[in-house]
Design an enzyme around this catalytic site. Structure first.
Site, mmCIF file in Angstrom:
data_model
loop_
_atom_site.group_PDB
_atom_site.id
_atom_site.type_symbol
_atom_site.label_atom_id
_atom_site.label_comp_id
_atom_site.label_asym_id
_atom_site.label_seq_id
_atom_site.Cartn_x
_atom_site.Cartn_y
_atom_site.Cartn_z
ATOM 1 N N ASN A 18 41.034 16.715 110.946
ATOM 2 C CA ASN A 18 40.395 18.124 111.236
ATOM 3 C C ASN A 18 38.919 18.006 111.851
ATOM 4 O O ASN A 18 38.467 18.993 112.329
ATOM 5 C CB ASN A 18 40.150 19.018 109.909
ATOM 6 C CG ASN A 18 39.285 18.188 108.969
ATOM 7 O OD1 ASN A 18 39.045 16.744 108.749
ATOM 8 N ND2 ASN A 18 38.617 18.859 108.145
ATOM 9 N N THR A 62 2.486 37.078 78.638
ATOM 10 C CA THR A 62 3.666 37.740 78.361
ATOM 11 C C THR A 62 3.496 39.112 78.730
ATOM 12 O O THR A 62 4.268 39.984 79.281
ATOM 13 C CB THR A 62 4.535 37.542 77.275
ATOM 14 O OG1 THR A 62 3.960 37.355 76.050
ATOM 15 C CG2 THR A 62 5.046 35.830 77.248
ATOM 16 N N ARG A 102 5.849 20.836 81.783
ATOM 17 C CA ARG A 102 6.632 19.835 80.976
ATOM 18 C C ARG A 102 8.043 19.515 81.601
ATOM 19 O O ARG A 102 8.661 18.423 81.216
ATOM 20 C CB ARG A 102 6.646 20.387 79.521
ATOM 21 C CG ARG A 102 5.537 20.181 78.705
ATOM 22 C CD ARG A 102 5.688 20.116 77.218
ATOM 23 N NE ARG A 102 6.109 21.159 76.828
ATOM 24 C CZ ARG A 102 6.990 21.796 75.683
ATOM 25 N NH1 ARG A 102 7.279 20.624 75.255
ATOM 26 N NH2 ARG A 102 7.016 22.729 75.189
ATOM 27 N N LYS A 117 10.677 26.027 86.809
ATOM 28 C CA LYS A 117 11.578 25.788 85.490
ATOM 29 C C LYS A 117 12.800 26.604 85.420
ATOM 30 O O LYS A 117 14.000 26.049 85.219
ATOM 31 C CB LYS A 117 10.885 26.086 84.246
ATOM 32 C CG LYS A 117 11.782 25.801 83.094
ATOM 33 C CD LYS A 117 10.881 25.755 81.816
ATOM 34 C CE LYS A 117 10.211 26.995 81.444
ATOM 35 N NZ LYS A 117 9.663 26.853 80.029
ATOM 36 N N ALA A 128 7.894 33.945 85.570
ATOM 37 C CA ALA A 128 6.729 33.397 86.092
ATOM 38 C C ALA A 128 5.922 32.253 85.986
ATOM 39 O O ALA A 128 5.370 31.451 86.866
ATOM 40 C CB ALA A 128 5.515 34.704 86.252
ATOM 41 N N TYR A 151 44.761 13.880 102.356
ATOM 42 C CA TYR A 151 43.737 14.776 102.547
ATOM 43 C C TYR A 151 44.327 15.925 103.394
ATOM 44 O O TYR A 151 44.896 15.903 104.471
ATOM 45 C CB TYR A 151 42.751 14.152 103.512
ATOM 46 C CG TYR A 151 41.697 14.846 103.897
ATOM 47 C CD1 TYR A 151 40.958 15.736 103.077
ATOM 48 C CD2 TYR A 151 41.294 15.277 105.101
ATOM 49 C CE1 TYR A 151 39.877 16.479 103.177
ATOM 50 C CE2 TYR A 151 40.323 16.232 105.721
ATOM 51 C CZ TYR A 151 39.512 17.040 104.605
ATOM 52 O OH TYR A 151 38.829 17.920 104.795
ATOM 53 N N ASN A 203 9.458 34.560 66.261
ATOM 54 C CA ASN A 203 9.880 35.624 67.391
ATOM 55 C C ASN A 203 10.371 34.705 68.533
ATOM 56 O O ASN A 203 10.062 33.777 68.908
ATOM 57 C CB ASN A 203 8.464 36.123 67.908
ATOM 58 C CG ASN A 203 8.628 36.825 69.244
ATOM 59 O OD1 ASN A 203 9.298 37.553 69.325
ATOM 60 N ND2 ASN A 203 7.561 36.838 70.236
ATOM 61 N N ASN A 213 11.972 23.867 77.825
ATOM 62 C CA ASN A 213 10.596 23.595 78.236
ATOM 63 C C ASN A 213 10.413 22.151 78.845
ATOM 64 O O ASN A 213 9.437 21.668 79.296
ATOM 65 C CB ASN A 213 9.800 23.622 77.066
ATOM 66 C CG ASN A 213 9.581 25.083 76.565
ATOM 67 O OD1 ASN A 213 9.206 26.102 77.277
ATOM 68 N ND2 ASN A 213 9.945 25.143 75.360
ATOM 69 N N GLY A 245 13.400 34.088 81.422
ATOM 70 C CA GLY A 245 14.091 33.313 82.359
ATOM 71 C C GLY A 245 14.469 31.963 81.752
ATOM 72 O O GLY A 245 15.603 31.386 82.227
HETATM 73 C C1 UD1 Z 1 6.333 33.315 73.411
HETATM 74 C C2 UD1 Z 1 5.861 34.316 72.559
HETATM 75 C C3 UD1 Z 1 6.161 33.667 71.053
HETATM 76 C C4 UD1 Z 1 7.562 33.374 70.925
HETATM 77 C C5 UD1 Z 1 8.166 32.247 71.963
HETATM 78 C C6 UD1 Z 1 9.467 32.090 71.936
HETATM 79 C C7 UD1 Z 1 3.910 35.677 73.235
HETATM 80 C C8 UD1 Z 1 2.508 35.874 73.230
HETATM 81 N N1 UD1 Z 1 4.438 34.594 72.751
HETATM 82 O O1 UD1 Z 1 5.242 32.307 73.382
HETATM 83 O O2 UD1 Z 1 5.813 34.820 69.997
HETATM 84 O O3 UD1 Z 1 7.691 32.837 69.638
HETATM 85 O O4 UD1 Z 1 7.430 32.898 73.317
HETATM 86 O O5 UD1 Z 1 9.557 31.213 73.117
HETATM 87 O O6 UD1 Z 1 4.811 36.469 73.996
HETATM 88 N N2 UD1 Z 1 5.453 34.150 81.235
HETATM 89 C C9 UD1 Z 1 5.336 34.829 82.358
HETATM 90 N N3 UD1 Z 1 4.011 35.292 82.763
HETATM 91 C C10 UD1 Z 1 3.075 34.788 81.851
HETATM 92 C C11 UD1 Z 1 3.531 34.120 80.635
HETATM 93 C C12 UD1 Z 1 4.751 33.849 80.530
HETATM 94 O O7 UD1 Z 1 6.262 35.090 83.359
HETATM 95 O O8 UD1 Z 1 1.846 35.026 82.193
HETATM 96 C C13 UD1 Z 1 6.972 33.810 81.241
HETATM 97 C C14 UD1 Z 1 7.277 32.362 81.072
HETATM 98 O O9 UD1 Z 1 7.757 32.026 82.332
HETATM 99 C C15 UD1 Z 1 8.309 32.149 80.061
HETATM 100 C C16 UD1 Z 1 8.059 33.336 78.890
HETATM 101 O O10 UD1 Z 1 7.317 34.191 79.757
HETATM 102 O O11 UD1 Z 1 9.568 32.479 80.358
HETATM 103 C C17 UD1 Z 1 7.361 32.827 77.655
HETATM 104 O O12 UD1 Z 1 6.040 32.508 78.088
HETATM 105 P P1 UD1 Z 1 5.599 31.257 77.126
HETATM 106 O O13 UD1 Z 1 4.197 30.940 77.758
HETATM 107 O O14 UD1 Z 1 6.524 30.176 77.129
HETATM 108 O O15 UD1 Z 1 5.252 31.685 75.848
HETATM 109 P P2 UD1 Z 1 5.106 30.968 74.426
HETATM 110 O O16 UD1 Z 1 3.986 30.231 74.408
HETATM 111 O O17 UD1 Z 1 6.284 30.198 74.181
HETATM 112 CA CA CA Z 2 7.829 28.912 75.655
#
Ligand code: UD1
Ligand code: CA
Length: 450
Positions: free
Chosen positions: A368, A81, A15, A22, A10, A348, A169, A226, A104
Protein backbone atom coordinates in the site's frame (compact mmCIF):
# COMPACT_ATOMS: atom_id res chain seq x y z
CA UNK A 1 -32.57 20.76 38.13
CA UNK A 2 -29.48 21.28 35.97
CA UNK A 3 -25.95 20.59 37.10
CA UNK A 4 -22.57 22.13 36.31
CA UNK A 5 -19.24 20.39 36.78
CA UNK A 6 -16.14 22.17 38.00
CA UNK A 7 -13.10 19.98 37.50
CA UNK A 8 -9.91 21.05 39.26
CA UNK A 9 -6.86 20.28 37.17
CA UNK A 10 -4.39 23.10 37.77
CA UNK A 11 -1.92 21.28 39.99
CA UNK A 12 1.57 20.35 38.84
CA UNK A 13 1.80 16.91 40.38
CA UNK A 14 5.40 17.30 41.51
CA UNK A 15 5.63 13.71 42.69
CA UNK A 16 4.96 12.37 39.19
CA UNK A 17 8.51 13.56 38.26
CA UNK A 18 7.23 14.41 34.81
CA UNK A 19 7.16 17.13 32.16
CA UNK A 20 3.57 16.12 31.48
CA UNK A 21 0.95 17.66 33.79
CA UNK A 22 -0.37 15.09 36.21
CA UNK A 23 -3.94 14.98 34.91
CA UNK A 24 -2.67 14.05 31.43
CA UNK A 25 -1.00 10.85 32.59
CA UNK A 26 -2.95 7.94 31.22
CA UNK A 27 -5.01 5.20 32.79
CA UNK A 28 -6.20 2.58 30.32
CA UNK A 29 -5.04 4.80 27.43
CA UNK A 30 -7.01 7.89 28.46
CA UNK A 31 -5.73 10.92 30.38
CA UNK A 32 -6.83 10.88 34.01
CA UNK A 33 -8.70 14.09 33.24
CA UNK A 34 -10.93 12.20 30.79
CA UNK A 35 -11.79 9.65 33.43
CA UNK A 36 -12.86 12.47 35.76
CA UNK A 37 -14.83 14.19 32.98
CA UNK A 38 -16.46 10.90 32.05
CA UNK A 39 -17.38 10.21 35.69
CA UNK A 40 -19.11 13.61 35.70
CA UNK A 41 -21.27 12.66 32.71
CA UNK A 42 -23.35 10.60 35.16
CA UNK A 43 -25.14 13.79 36.23
CA UNK A 44 -25.76 14.91 32.62
CA UNK A 45 -24.02 18.23 33.18
CA UNK A 46 -25.30 21.29 31.35
CA UNK A 47 -21.92 22.96 31.71
CA UNK A 48 -18.42 21.68 32.39
CA UNK A 49 -15.65 23.99 33.54
CA UNK A 50 -12.11 22.67 33.75
CA UNK A 51 -9.71 24.72 35.87
CA UNK A 52 -6.25 24.46 34.30
CA UNK A 53 -3.00 26.02 35.51
CA UNK A 54 0.21 24.09 35.23
CA UNK A 55 0.85 23.48 31.46
CA UNK A 56 -2.61 24.94 30.87
CA UNK A 57 -2.43 24.80 27.07
CA UNK A 58 -1.91 21.03 27.05
CA UNK A 59 -4.60 20.50 29.66
CA UNK A 60 -7.00 22.70 27.73
CA UNK A 61 -6.40 20.86 24.46
CA UNK A 62 -7.02 17.54 26.17
CA UNK A 63 -10.20 18.74 27.90
CA UNK A 64 -11.58 20.04 24.59
CA UNK A 65 -10.65 16.79 22.90
CA UNK A 66 -12.94 14.98 25.30
CA UNK A 67 -15.67 17.60 25.28
CA UNK A 68 -15.49 20.42 22.73
CA UNK A 69 -18.21 22.25 24.68
CA UNK A 70 -16.21 22.33 27.91
CA UNK A 71 -15.07 25.70 29.19
CA UNK A 72 -11.46 25.86 30.30
CA UNK A 73 -10.45 28.60 32.73
CA UNK A 74 -6.95 29.36 33.89
CA UNK A 75 -5.79 29.55 37.47
CA UNK A 76 -2.54 31.51 37.07
CA UNK A 77 -1.21 30.72 40.55
CA UNK A 78 -2.26 27.66 42.51
CA UNK A 79 -3.45 29.27 45.72
CA UNK A 80 -5.63 26.40 46.89
CA UNK A 81 -8.73 24.42 46.01
CA UNK A 82 -11.07 27.25 47.05
CA UNK A 83 -9.17 29.69 44.85
CA UNK A 84 -9.31 27.16 42.02
CA UNK A 85 -13.10 26.87 42.23
CA UNK A 86 -13.38 30.68 42.31
CA UNK A 87 -11.79 30.78 38.82
CA UNK A 88 -14.91 29.09 37.44
CA UNK A 89 -17.21 31.85 38.67
CA UNK A 90 -17.26 33.96 35.48
CA UNK A 91 -17.70 30.93 33.26
CA UNK A 92 -20.80 29.95 35.27
CA UNK A 93 -22.22 33.47 35.59
CA UNK A 94 -25.99 33.23 35.60
CA UNK A 95 -26.00 29.44 35.72
CA UNK A 96 -28.90 28.20 37.81
CA UNK A 97 -28.62 24.79 39.40
CA UNK A 98 -26.16 22.63 41.26
CA UNK A 99 -22.41 22.69 40.92
CA UNK A 100 -20.33 19.61 41.58
CA UNK A 101 -16.60 19.99 42.17
CA UNK A 102 -14.47 17.05 40.96
CA UNK A 103 -10.70 16.62 40.93
CA UNK A 104 -8.85 15.84 37.71
CA UNK A 105 -6.59 13.44 39.59
CA UNK A 106 -9.44 11.45 41.17
CA UNK A 107 -10.65 9.43 38.22
CA UNK A 108 -12.97 6.77 39.59
CA UNK A 109 -15.97 8.45 41.26
CA UNK A 110 -18.97 6.32 40.29
CA UNK A 111 -22.28 7.29 38.76
CA UNK A 112 -24.09 5.86 41.77
CA UNK A 113 -22.12 8.09 44.15
CA UNK A 114 -22.71 11.28 42.17
CA UNK A 115 -26.41 10.55 41.92
CA UNK A 116 -26.54 9.93 45.69
CA UNK A 117 -24.96 13.35 46.21
CA UNK A 118 -27.57 15.04 44.01
CA UNK A 119 -30.25 13.19 45.96
CA UNK A 120 -28.83 14.42 49.29
CA UNK A 121 -28.71 17.95 47.86
CA UNK A 122 -32.51 17.94 47.81
CA UNK A 123 -32.48 18.16 51.61
CA UNK A 124 -29.12 19.84 52.34
CA UNK A 125 -27.41 22.99 51.10
CA UNK A 126 -23.90 21.56 50.95
CA UNK A 127 -23.10 17.89 50.29
CA UNK A 128 -19.57 16.55 50.70
CA UNK A 129 -18.37 13.15 49.54
CA UNK A 130 -16.56 11.33 52.34
CA UNK A 131 -15.08 7.90 52.85
CA UNK A 132 -13.91 5.73 55.72
CA UNK A 133 -10.16 5.64 55.22
CA UNK A 134 -8.17 2.52 56.07
CA UNK A 135 -5.23 4.86 56.59
CA UNK A 136 -6.50 8.44 56.94
CA UNK A 137 -2.97 9.81 56.45
CA UNK A 138 -3.02 13.45 55.37
CA UNK A 139 -6.61 13.62 54.15
CA UNK A 140 -8.92 16.34 55.41
CA UNK A 141 -11.14 15.08 58.26
CA UNK A 142 -14.92 15.41 58.33
CA UNK A 143 -16.19 16.70 61.68
CA UNK A 144 -19.81 15.58 62.04
CA UNK A 145 -22.61 15.51 64.57
CA UNK A 146 -25.10 12.87 63.50
CA UNK A 147 -26.08 13.47 59.88
CA UNK A 148 -24.78 16.98 59.99
CA UNK A 149 -21.38 17.97 58.70
CA UNK A 150 -20.03 20.76 60.92
CA UNK A 151 -16.75 21.46 59.20
CA UNK A 152 -13.77 19.97 57.41
CA UNK A 153 -10.37 20.27 58.98
CA UNK A 154 -7.23 19.83 56.95
CA UNK A 155 -4.67 17.41 58.38
CA UNK A 156 -2.10 20.18 58.83
CA UNK A 157 -4.56 22.25 60.86
CA UNK A 158 -6.14 19.40 62.84
CA UNK A 159 -5.83 18.72 66.55
CA UNK A 160 -4.81 15.25 67.74
CA UNK A 161 -8.45 14.35 68.44
CA UNK A 162 -9.46 15.52 64.99
CA UNK A 163 -6.67 13.47 63.43
CA UNK A 164 -8.21 10.39 65.07
CA UNK A 165 -11.29 10.83 62.86
CA UNK A 166 -11.29 8.23 60.06
CA UNK A 167 -14.12 9.75 58.01
CA UNK A 168 -12.16 11.65 55.36
CA UNK A 169 -12.80 14.25 52.69
CA UNK A 170 -12.69 13.05 49.06
CA UNK A 171 -12.75 16.64 47.82
CA UNK A 172 -15.99 16.21 45.87
CA UNK A 173 -18.54 18.84 46.86
CA UNK A 174 -22.03 19.65 45.67
CA UNK A 175 -23.98 22.86 46.32
CA UNK A 176 -26.19 25.34 44.54
CA UNK A 177 -23.87 27.18 42.13
CA UNK A 178 -24.57 30.72 43.36
CA UNK A 179 -24.38 29.58 46.98
CA UNK A 180 -21.05 27.85 46.35
CA UNK A 181 -19.47 31.01 44.90
CA UNK A 182 -20.90 33.12 47.75
CA UNK A 183 -19.31 30.77 50.28
CA UNK A 184 -15.99 30.73 48.38
CA UNK A 185 -15.94 34.56 48.46
CA UNK A 186 -15.81 34.32 52.25
CA UNK A 187 -12.90 31.85 52.37
CA UNK A 188 -9.56 33.25 53.58
CA UNK A 189 -6.07 31.77 53.62
CA UNK A 190 -5.50 32.00 57.32
CA UNK A 191 -4.31 28.40 57.85
CA UNK A 192 -1.25 26.16 58.07
CA UNK A 193 -0.75 26.10 54.27
CA UNK A 194 -1.61 29.72 53.55
CA UNK A 195 -4.07 28.41 50.92
CA UNK A 196 -7.69 29.19 50.13
CA UNK A 197 -9.34 25.92 51.15
CA UNK A 198 -12.51 24.79 49.38
CA UNK A 199 -13.12 22.76 52.52
CA UNK A 200 -13.67 25.92 54.58
CA UNK A 201 -16.95 26.52 52.75
CA UNK A 202 -18.61 23.96 55.02
CA UNK A 203 -18.00 25.83 58.31
CA UNK A 204 -18.95 29.11 56.59
CA UNK A 205 -22.20 27.59 55.33
CA UNK A 206 -23.03 26.28 58.80
CA UNK A 207 -22.30 29.67 60.38
CA UNK A 208 -24.77 31.17 57.91
CA UNK A 209 -27.47 28.73 59.00
CA UNK A 210 -27.19 26.52 55.92
CA UNK A 211 -27.18 22.74 56.26
CA UNK A 212 -24.37 20.41 55.29
CA UNK A 213 -24.12 16.63 55.14
CA UNK A 214 -21.87 13.78 54.04
CA UNK A 215 -22.49 11.11 51.43
CA UNK A 216 -20.02 8.24 51.67
CA UNK A 217 -18.52 5.94 49.08
CA UNK A 218 -15.96 3.18 49.01
CA UNK A 219 -12.38 4.32 49.41
CA UNK A 220 -11.45 2.75 46.04
CA UNK A 221 -13.60 5.39 44.29
CA UNK A 222 -11.82 8.31 45.85
CA UNK A 223 -8.37 6.99 44.98
CA UNK A 224 -6.21 9.94 43.97
CA UNK A 225 -3.06 9.68 41.90
CA UNK A 226 0.03 11.55 43.07
CA UNK A 227 2.90 9.35 41.91
CA UNK A 228 3.78 6.84 39.20
CA UNK A 229 3.27 4.05 41.73
CA UNK A 230 -0.25 5.31 42.45
CA UNK A 231 -0.82 5.63 38.70
CA UNK A 232 0.02 1.97 38.20
CA UNK A 233 -2.24 1.08 41.13
CA UNK A 234 -5.06 3.09 39.53
CA UNK A 235 -4.43 1.21 36.28
CA UNK A 236 -4.57 -2.11 38.11
CA UNK A 237 -7.84 -1.23 39.85
CA UNK A 238 -9.35 0.04 36.62
CA UNK A 239 -8.49 -3.21 34.86
CA UNK A 240 -9.95 -5.34 37.64
CA UNK A 241 -13.20 -3.44 37.77
CA UNK A 242 -13.65 -3.23 33.98
CA UNK A 243 -12.98 -6.96 33.57
CA UNK A 244 -15.59 -7.69 36.22
CA UNK A 245 -18.11 -5.41 34.52
CA UNK A 246 -17.57 -7.13 31.19
CA UNK A 247 -17.99 -10.58 32.71
CA UNK A 248 -21.14 -9.43 34.49
CA UNK A 249 -22.41 -8.24 31.10
CA UNK A 250 -21.91 -11.69 29.54
CA UNK A 251 -18.36 -11.65 28.16
CA UNK A 252 -16.15 -14.69 28.84
CA UNK A 253 -12.59 -13.96 29.88
CA UNK A 254 -10.66 -17.18 30.20
CA UNK A 255 -7.79 -15.59 32.11
CA UNK A 256 -9.07 -12.14 33.14
CA UNK A 257 -5.76 -11.05 34.68
CA UNK A 258 -4.09 -11.28 31.27
CA UNK A 259 -6.62 -9.24 29.32
CA UNK A 260 -5.91 -5.51 29.18
CA UNK A 261 -8.75 -3.16 28.37
CA UNK A 262 -8.79 0.47 27.31
CA UNK A 263 -11.01 3.04 29.00
CA UNK A 264 -13.48 2.83 26.08
CA UNK A 265 -13.29 -0.85 25.09
CA UNK A 266 -16.72 -2.22 24.22
CA UNK A 267 -17.26 -6.00 24.05
CA UNK A 268 -20.63 -7.57 23.34
CA UNK A 269 -22.43 -10.41 25.02
CA UNK A 270 -21.31 -13.98 24.43
CA UNK A 271 -17.96 -12.92 23.11
CA UNK A 272 -15.03 -14.98 24.33
CA UNK A 273 -11.61 -13.56 25.00
CA UNK A 274 -8.74 -16.01 25.32
CA UNK A 275 -5.62 -15.22 27.41
CA UNK A 276 -3.14 -12.43 26.72
CA UNK A 277 -5.19 -10.06 24.65
CA UNK A 278 -4.51 -6.30 24.65
CA UNK A 279 -7.03 -3.63 23.72
CA UNK A 280 -5.82 -0.15 22.81
CA UNK A 281 -8.26 2.75 22.51
CA UNK A 282 -11.28 2.86 20.21
CA UNK A 283 -12.16 -0.81 19.98
CA UNK A 284 -15.65 -2.24 19.64
CA UNK A 285 -16.21 -5.99 19.58
CA UNK A 286 -19.78 -7.01 18.87
CA UNK A 287 -21.61 -10.09 20.18
CA UNK A 288 -20.43 -13.69 19.96
CA UNK A 289 -16.96 -12.87 18.69
CA UNK A 290 -14.09 -15.18 19.49
CA UNK A 291 -10.80 -13.43 20.21
CA UNK A 292 -8.02 -15.97 20.36
CA UNK A 293 -4.88 -15.66 22.47
CA UNK A 294 -2.14 -13.05 22.00
CA UNK A 295 -4.08 -10.66 19.80
CA UNK A 296 -3.69 -6.88 19.82
CA UNK A 297 -6.37 -4.30 18.92
CA UNK A 298 -6.49 -0.56 18.39
CA UNK A 299 -9.18 1.57 16.71
CA UNK A 300 -10.90 -1.52 15.34
CA UNK A 301 -14.48 -2.72 14.97
CA UNK A 302 -15.30 -6.42 14.86
CA UNK A 303 -18.83 -7.52 14.01
CA UNK A 304 -20.59 -10.48 15.51
CA UNK A 305 -19.64 -14.11 14.95
CA UNK A 306 -16.15 -13.22 13.73
CA UNK A 307 -12.99 -14.99 14.88
CA UNK A 308 -9.71 -13.16 15.36
CA UNK A 309 -6.31 -14.62 16.18
CA UNK A 310 -4.37 -16.20 17.72
CA UNK A 311 -1.58 -13.67 17.22
CA UNK A 312 -3.57 -11.20 15.15
CA UNK A 313 -3.14 -7.45 15.06
CA UNK A 314 -6.04 -5.12 14.24
CA UNK A 315 -4.92 -1.53 13.82
CA UNK A 316 -6.91 1.72 13.43
CA UNK A 317 -9.56 1.56 10.76
CA UNK A 318 -9.84 -2.23 10.75
CA UNK A 319 -13.52 -2.83 10.10
CA UNK A 320 -14.66 -6.46 10.13
CA UNK A 321 -18.20 -7.36 9.11
CA UNK A 322 -20.03 -10.41 10.40
CA UNK A 323 -18.45 -13.83 10.33
CA UNK A 324 -14.98 -12.71 9.27
CA UNK A 325 -12.04 -15.00 10.05
CA UNK A 326 -8.67 -13.47 10.82
CA UNK A 327 -6.00 -15.99 11.67
CA UNK A 328 -2.46 -16.05 13.01
CA UNK A 329 0.05 -13.36 12.13
CA UNK A 330 -2.44 -11.33 10.17
CA UNK A 331 -2.35 -7.54 10.40
CA UNK A 332 -5.28 -5.39 9.30
CA UNK A 333 -5.13 -1.60 9.08
CA UNK A 334 -7.62 0.88 7.60
CA UNK A 335 -9.38 -1.91 5.77
CA UNK A 336 -12.99 -2.97 5.41
CA UNK A 337 -13.50 -6.73 5.31
CA UNK A 338 -17.02 -7.58 4.29
CA UNK A 339 -19.09 -10.50 5.55
CA UNK A 340 -17.41 -13.87 5.66
CA UNK A 341 -13.97 -12.77 4.44
CA UNK A 342 -11.21 -15.19 5.44
CA UNK A 343 -7.57 -14.22 5.92
CA UNK A 344 -6.22 -17.03 7.98
CA UNK A 345 -2.44 -16.85 7.78
CA UNK A 346 0.52 -14.47 7.59
CA UNK A 347 -1.07 -11.57 5.78
CA UNK A 348 -1.05 -7.77 5.70
CA UNK A 349 -4.22 -5.98 4.62
CA UNK A 350 -3.80 -2.20 4.71
CA UNK A 351 -5.82 0.54 2.99
CA UNK A 352 -8.09 -2.06 1.45
CA UNK A 353 -11.66 -3.12 0.86
CA UNK A 354 -12.30 -6.83 0.53
CA UNK A 355 -15.67 -8.05 -0.75
CA UNK A 356 -17.89 -10.58 0.98
CA UNK A 357 -16.75 -14.22 1.18
CA UNK A 358 -13.40 -13.53 -0.47
CA UNK A 359 -10.57 -15.82 0.61
CA UNK A 360 -7.16 -14.28 1.14
CA UNK A 361 -4.41 -16.88 0.81
CA UNK A 362 -1.46 -17.23 3.18
CA UNK A 363 1.26 -14.64 2.82
CA UNK A 364 -0.80 -12.12 0.86
CA UNK A 365 0.37 -8.52 1.18
CA UNK A 366 -1.33 -5.33 0.07
CA UNK A 367 1.67 -3.25 -1.00
CA UNK A 368 0.00 0.00 0.00
CA UNK A 369 2.95 2.33 0.47
CA UNK A 370 5.29 3.61 -2.24
CA UNK A 371 7.54 5.37 0.23
CA UNK A 372 5.60 8.63 -0.05
CA UNK A 373 1.90 7.94 -0.69
CA UNK A 374 -0.54 5.30 0.52
CA UNK A 375 -2.68 3.55 -2.09
CA UNK A 376 -5.84 1.48 -1.98
CA UNK A 377 -6.50 -2.13 -2.86
CA UNK A 378 -10.06 -3.14 -3.74
CA UNK A 379 -11.11 -6.76 -4.10
CA UNK A 380 -14.65 -7.79 -5.06
CA UNK A 381 -16.89 -10.46 -3.59
CA UNK A 382 -16.22 -14.21 -3.78
CA UNK A 383 -12.67 -13.69 -5.01
CA UNK A 384 -9.79 -16.05 -4.36
CA UNK A 385 -6.39 -14.53 -3.69
CA UNK A 386 -3.75 -17.24 -4.06
CA UNK A 387 -1.06 -17.66 -1.44
CA UNK A 388 1.86 -15.26 -1.61
CA UNK A 389 0.09 -12.71 -3.78
CA UNK A 390 1.54 -9.20 -3.74
CA UNK A 391 -1.26 -6.74 -4.47
CA UNK A 392 0.59 -3.62 -5.59
CA UNK A 393 -1.79 -0.73 -4.90
CA UNK A 394 -3.57 1.11 -6.35
CA UNK A 395 -5.18 -1.98 -7.78
CA UNK A 396 -8.70 -3.34 -8.16
CA UNK A 397 -9.83 -6.96 -8.54
CA UNK A 398 -13.40 -7.71 -9.58
CA UNK A 399 -15.99 -10.08 -8.13
CA UNK A 400 -15.03 -13.73 -8.41
CA UNK A 401 -11.50 -12.92 -9.59
CA UNK A 402 -8.62 -15.24 -8.86
CA UNK A 403 -4.88 -14.75 -8.55
CA UNK A 404 -2.37 -17.53 -8.98
CA UNK A 405 -0.11 -18.22 -6.01
CA UNK A 406 3.07 -16.23 -6.02
CA UNK A 407 1.71 -13.53 -8.31
CA UNK A 408 2.62 -9.88 -8.11
CA UNK A 409 -0.49 -8.06 -9.23
CA UNK A 410 0.17 -4.60 -10.61
CA UNK A 411 -2.75 -4.27 -13.04
CA UNK A 412 -6.48 -4.46 -12.37
CA UNK A 413 -8.11 -7.88 -12.70
CA UNK A 414 -11.65 -7.92 -14.13
CA UNK A 415 -14.49 -9.88 -12.53
CA UNK A 416 -14.22 -13.59 -13.10
CA UNK A 417 -10.65 -13.39 -14.49
CA UNK A 418 -7.58 -15.27 -13.35
CA UNK A 419 -4.35 -13.29 -13.07
CA UNK A 420 -1.00 -15.06 -13.17
CA UNK A 421 2.20 -13.12 -12.99
CA UNK A 422 5.15 -15.35 -12.35
CA UNK A 423 7.93 -16.94 -14.43
CA UNK A 424 6.70 -20.03 -16.25
CA UNK A 425 7.89 -23.27 -14.70
CA UNK A 426 10.63 -25.25 -16.46
CA UNK A 427 11.23 -28.92 -15.58
CA UNK A 428 14.60 -30.58 -16.41
CA UNK A 429 14.47 -34.35 -15.85
CA UNK A 430 17.40 -35.79 -13.89
CA UNK A 431 19.09 -32.47 -13.38
CA UNK A 432 18.56 -32.43 -9.59
CA UNK A 433 20.25 -35.80 -9.18
CA UNK A 434 23.16 -34.62 -11.31
CA UNK A 435 23.53 -31.39 -9.34
CA UNK A 436 23.44 -33.18 -5.97
CA UNK A 437 26.13 -35.56 -7.13
CA UNK A 438 28.35 -32.72 -8.29
CA UNK A 439 27.94 -30.73 -5.07
CA UNK A 440 28.53 -33.71 -2.78
CA UNK A 441 31.70 -34.57 -4.70
CA UNK A 442 32.90 -31.00 -4.22
CA UNK A 443 32.25 -31.18 -0.47
CA UNK A 444 34.12 -34.48 -0.15
CA UNK A 445 37.12 -32.99 -1.97
CA UNK A 446 37.13 -29.98 0.39
CA UNK A 447 36.98 -32.29 3.46
CA UNK A 448 40.06 -34.19 2.22
CA UNK A 449 41.92 -30.97 1.63
CA UNK A 450 41.54 -30.05 5.35
C1 UD1 B 1 -7.59 18.12 49.22
C2 UD1 B 1 -8.56 18.53 50.32
C3 UD1 B 1 -8.55 17.44 51.41
C4 UD1 B 1 -8.93 16.12 50.81
C5 UD1 B 1 -8.00 15.76 49.65
C6 UD1 B 1 -8.52 14.55 48.94
C7 UD1 B 1 -8.59 20.95 50.39
C8 UD1 B 1 -8.10 22.16 51.08
N1 UD1 B 1 -8.17 19.79 50.85
O1 UD1 B 1 -6.30 18.12 49.77
O2 UD1 B 1 -9.48 17.78 52.42
O3 UD1 B 1 -8.86 15.09 51.79
O4 UD1 B 1 -7.96 16.85 48.69
O5 UD1 B 1 -7.61 14.15 47.95
O6 UD1 B 1 -9.35 21.05 49.47
N2 UD1 B 1 -5.89 22.19 42.68
C9 UD1 B 1 -6.00 23.23 41.81
N3 UD1 B 1 -5.58 24.46 42.19
C10 UD1 B 1 -5.06 24.71 43.40
C11 UD1 B 1 -4.94 23.63 44.31
C12 UD1 B 1 -5.38 22.39 43.92
O7 UD1 B 1 -6.47 23.04 40.68
O8 UD1 B 1 -4.71 25.86 43.66
C13 UD1 B 1 -6.34 20.86 42.27
C14 UD1 B 1 -5.22 19.87 42.18
O9 UD1 B 1 -4.66 19.84 40.89
C15 UD1 B 1 -5.91 18.57 42.53
C16 UD1 B 1 -7.00 18.99 43.49
O10 UD1 B 1 -7.22 20.36 43.24
O11 UD1 B 1 -6.52 17.97 41.42
C17 UD1 B 1 -6.66 18.74 44.95
O12 UD1 B 1 -5.55 19.52 45.32
P1 UD1 B 1 -4.45 19.00 46.32
O13 UD1 B 1 -3.43 20.04 46.47
O14 UD1 B 1 -3.97 17.66 45.90
O15 UD1 B 1 -5.31 18.88 47.65
P2 UD1 B 1 -4.95 18.06 48.92
O16 UD1 B 1 -3.93 18.76 49.70
O17 UD1 B 1 -4.67 16.66 48.55
CA1 CA C 1 -4.10 15.45 46.62
Amino acid sequence: MSTALIILAAGKGTRMESDLPKVLHRIAHAPMLWHAMRAGLAVEPEATVVVAGHEAEQVKASALDFDPEAKVVIQQEQLGTGHAVAQAKDALQGFEGNAIVLYGDTPFISEKTLLAMLEARKSHDVVVLGFEAADPGRYGRLVTSGDTLDRIVEFKDASDEERDITLCNSGVVCADTATLFDLIDAVDNNNASGEYYLTDTVAIARARGLSATVVTCDESETLGVNSRAELSEAERLFQISRREELMADGVSLQAPDTVFLAWDTVIGRDSEIEPNVVFGPGVTIENAVRIRAFSHFEGAHVSSKSTVGPYARLRPGAELSEGVHIGNFVEVKNAVLHEGVKANHLTYLGDAEIGARTNIGAGTVTCNYDGVFKHKTTVGTDAFIGSDTMLVAPVTLGDGAMTASGSTITDDVPAGALAVSRAPQVVKPGLATKLFKMLKAKKAKQAKGN
